[in-house]
Motif scaffolding. Sequence first.
Motif: not given
Length: 257
Positions: A1-9, A202-205, A213-222
């Motif tokens: 699944t594609n990420p809603g957030f991405v983070v790069r250090i 959504v995947a290993p860093p 680099d890290a791919d995160l789910k990044g979604e509002f949820c109930s």
Amino acid sequence: TNPGFVVRITQAGLDYAQQQGIAILEKELAQLKLPNISGKSGELHYSLSRLHIPSFHLPHSRITPISNVGLQVSISNASVELDGDCWVKFLFIKGPGSFDLKVENISIKFILRLGSDTSGKPTISTSDCSARASKVGLHFSGKLAWVRGCDPAAPAQLCGLSVPQVCDNVAKSVHNELQTYIQTLPVTARIDDKIGINYTLVAPPRPTAQSLDADLKGEFCSLVHRSPVPFSPLPLAFPSDHERMVYFGASSYFFNT
């Protein structure tokens, strides 16, 4: 699944984290209370107490991302001093004393491998560890003052403490301390009692030559009634820039959820 957030250090961010981490480590080691040690080495029976670390220096250390492998942690030219009280019994010699141990020119290198579990939390382990020290000095006062350096009469737990056990201790610390701590980190940020933001992996860093680099789910949820989002996230690419310490990106998927 594609990420809603991405983070790069980037390397600059890792350098900053390393500097802050070393400062905290040296401060905590100065206040560390070590357990007593007792044992037997040949005819020598000993008990070590009131152990203290008066000096600990890490002048050269670095965390470097290695593409498709992990983070390489390297330490060089480090030194540590340890002193305390001792009680010894060796043949007809028996009584109290004190000791000081100094290990210099310590070099340690190991890989931190990063992954993710089925719940989307990060995992961490070690591999390819090597350690050496070119100079070990052990001196006693009192009844055992005749022992110099690390000769056969010296307690193996002191002389052997310097290098062979380092990699084992690194692996145990990462597994028992760092991995345990990571597993306690939340993967949902609560906004209120009903809504949160899911930022599971959504995947290993992914380590590259210049960043992590890290791919995160990044979604509002109930938080009350979980249900799948009725649309999929679009691909979200990292920028090619690596000059800043940290990059953070959010796609339209995040806002639409």
